[in-house]
Write a protein that holds these residues in place. Structure first.
Motif, mmCIF file in Angstrom:
data_model
loop_
_atom_site.group_PDB
_atom_site.id
_atom_site.type_symbol
_atom_site.label_atom_id
_atom_site.label_comp_id
_atom_site.label_asym_id
_atom_site.label_seq_id
_atom_site.Cartn_x
_atom_site.Cartn_y
_atom_site.Cartn_z
ATOM 1 N N TYR A 176 9.881 -2.065 15.824
ATOM 2 C CA TYR A 176 10.484 -1.635 14.729
ATOM 3 C C TYR A 176 11.451 -1.722 14.796
ATOM 4 N N ALA A 199 7.654 0.486 19.729
ATOM 5 C CA ALA A 199 6.892 1.441 19.720
ATOM 6 C C ALA A 199 5.849 0.771 20.420
ATOM 7 N N PRO A 248 0.937 9.658 26.370
ATOM 8 C CA PRO A 248 1.202 11.078 25.059
ATOM 9 C C PRO A 248 1.190 10.122 23.756
ATOM 10 N N SER A 249 1.755 11.344 23.242
ATOM 11 C CA SER A 249 1.875 11.017 21.751
ATOM 12 C C SER A 249 3.220 10.273 21.703
ATOM 13 N N GLY A 250 2.629 9.531 20.429
ATOM 14 C CA GLY A 250 4.261 8.392 20.166
ATOM 15 C C GLY A 250 4.240 7.561 21.167
ATOM 16 N N SER A 251 2.903 7.766 22.520
ATOM 17 C CA SER A 251 3.105 6.082 23.802
ATOM 18 C C SER A 251 2.464 4.552 23.271
ATOM 19 N N GLY A 252 2.018 4.960 21.878
ATOM 20 C CA GLY A 252 1.869 3.359 21.026
ATOM 21 C C GLY A 252 0.417 3.248 21.726
ATOM 22 N N LYS A 253 -0.581 4.178 21.027
ATOM 23 C CA LYS A 253 -1.655 3.737 21.700
ATOM 24 C C LYS A 253 -2.584 3.582 19.995
ATOM 25 N N THR A 254 -2.039 3.905 18.707
ATOM 26 C CA THR A 254 -2.049 3.042 17.474
ATOM 27 C C THR A 254 -1.434 2.182 17.126
ATOM 28 N N THR A 255 -0.760 1.931 17.898
ATOM 29 C CA THR A 255 0.364 0.209 17.828
ATOM 30 C C THR A 255 -0.969 -0.626 18.290
ATOM 31 N N ILE A 314 14.597 0.175 12.753
ATOM 32 C CA ILE A 314 14.831 1.273 11.555
ATOM 33 C C ILE A 314 16.221 1.006 11.635
HETATM 34 N N1 LIG Z 1 5.735 1.710 11.694
HETATM 35 C C1 LIG Z 1 6.712 2.170 12.132
HETATM 36 N N2 LIG Z 1 7.976 2.308 11.752
HETATM 37 C C2 LIG Z 1 8.505 2.756 12.538
HETATM 38 N N3 LIG Z 1 7.852 2.932 13.750
HETATM 39 C C3 LIG Z 1 6.592 3.044 14.177
HETATM 40 C C4 LIG Z 1 6.454 2.910 13.042
HETATM 41 N N4 LIG Z 1 5.056 2.722 13.367
HETATM 42 C C5 LIG Z 1 4.960 3.622 14.599
HETATM 43 N N5 LIG Z 1 5.870 3.666 14.763
HETATM 44 C C6 LIG Z 1 6.652 4.449 15.958
HETATM 45 O O1 LIG Z 1 6.093 4.297 17.689
HETATM 46 C C7 LIG Z 1 5.770 4.638 18.031
HETATM 47 C C8 LIG Z 1 4.470 4.362 18.922
HETATM 48 O O2 LIG Z 1 3.817 5.428 17.368
HETATM 49 P P1 LIG Z 1 2.020 5.926 17.316
HETATM 50 O O3 LIG Z 1 1.354 4.240 17.942
HETATM 51 O O4 LIG Z 1 1.672 5.782 15.975
HETATM 52 O O5 LIG Z 1 1.368 6.332 18.867
HETATM 53 P P2 LIG Z 1 0.530 7.371 19.178
HETATM 54 O O6 LIG Z 1 -0.750 6.595 18.865
HETATM 55 O O7 LIG Z 1 0.203 6.709 20.899
HETATM 56 O O8 LIG Z 1 0.655 8.456 18.862
HETATM 57 C C9 LIG Z 1 6.244 6.767 17.516
HETATM 58 O O9 LIG Z 1 7.309 6.590 18.052
HETATM 59 C C10 LIG Z 1 6.029 5.868 15.764
HETATM 60 O O10 LIG Z 1 7.058 6.801 15.403
#
Ligand SMILES: Nc1ncnc2c1ncn2[C@@H]1O[C@H](COP(=O)(O)OP(=O)(O)O)[C@@H](O)[C@H]1O
Ligand SMILES: [Mg+2]
Length: 229
Positions: free
Chosen positions: A15, A24, A43-50, A17
């Motif tokens: 991403y 991500a 871990p939280s922030g490792s990109g699982k949702t991404t 910023i």
């Molecule tokens: N739309 C976005 N813009 C900027 N950064 C993002 C966005 N979506 C996710 N991130 C960043 O990407 C990283 C992975 O996010 P995410 O996939 O939500 O992690 P998880 O689900 O593992 O906790 C995080 O550091 C998050 O802040």
């Protein structure tokens, strides 16, 4: 014979910023066959949702390729991807999102509002069948606000299945549930994989991981690792 449903080749997501580039998701390779139950941890922030967003076509990777049944998602229009998501993918999230002014039954039937038209008798039958499967048929005329969290998540489950999806994406589906309700959802997910659907679930919970057959571990600043459970 194994049937390849989803394939990700070296996918990553950055991403921007301002002028800064934020990574991500570190590169991931994964092949998901029909009937496999994948658990994504990290871990939280490792990109699982991404990762789930990329595999399900909600977002597009910065690098790499995602294929569904051999077709690159990048070659499809936004409309085609939306159609694929509606007809071939089911979604369950941590917090159950239901339309508050619609009944349980109407909520389950929602995915039929989009895409190819299907007769209302069939919509009703299929929606009732799925409500019965999750043990919620008797509450079909209730409104979401009158349900417990576990009941809401079962309605979401029924809605995710109503169009007979090939892949179920679940992002921490038990994150807001107690042990009994979590076990119920996890058993349903496992049953769905046994019925031949692919399941891709994000989970923090060590107990939940046991329900899967393959694990994809994500890390910050390191490539993902794949293993059997
Ligand atoms: N739309 C976005 N813009 C900027 N950064 C993002 C966005 N979506 C996710 N991130 C960043 O990407 C990283 C992975 O996010 P995410 O996939 O939500 O992690 P998880 O689900 O593992 O906790 C995080 O550091 C998050 O802040
Ligand atoms: Mg997440």
């Amino acid at each position: 014979m194994e049937e390849l449903i989803l394939k990700a080749q070296n996918i990553s997501r950055d991403y921007a910023i301002g002028r800064r580039k934020v990574r991500a998701l570190e590169p991931v390779d994964v092949e998901v066959d029909a009937g496999q139950f994948w658990v994504v941890t990290g871990p939280s922030g490792s990109g699982k949702t991404t990762l789930l967003n990329l595999l399900s076509g909600f977002d597009r990777p910065t690098d790499g390729i995602v294929e569904f049944r051999g077709t690159s998602l990048a070659s499809l229009s936004d409309f085609k991807v939306a159609q694929l998501r509606n007809e071939s993918f089911g979604f369950i999230h941590q917090t159950p999102h239901l339309m508050s002014h619609k009944t349980v039954l109407e909520n389950v039937a929602l995915p039929f509002l989009y895409g190819a038209w299907i007769g209302s008798t069939k919509v009703y039958q299929r929606s009732c069948e799925m409500l019965e499967y999750v043990g919620m048929l008797e509450l079909q005329n209730r409104y979401p606000a009158t349900l417990s969290g576990g009941e809401m998540q079962r309605v979401v489950f029924a809605r995710a299945l109503v169009r007979d999806p090939e892949v179920i994406f679940a992002d921490e589906p038990t994150g807001s549930l107690d042990a009994d309700n979590s076990g119920r959802i996890l058993k349903l997910l496992r049953q769905q994989s046994e019925l031949g659907r692919s399941v891709i679930m994000v989970s923090h919970d060590a107990d939940a991981v046991k329900y899967g057959s393959y694990r994809l571990s994500l890390f910050k600043s390191k490539n993902a690792v794949v293993g059997a459970i």
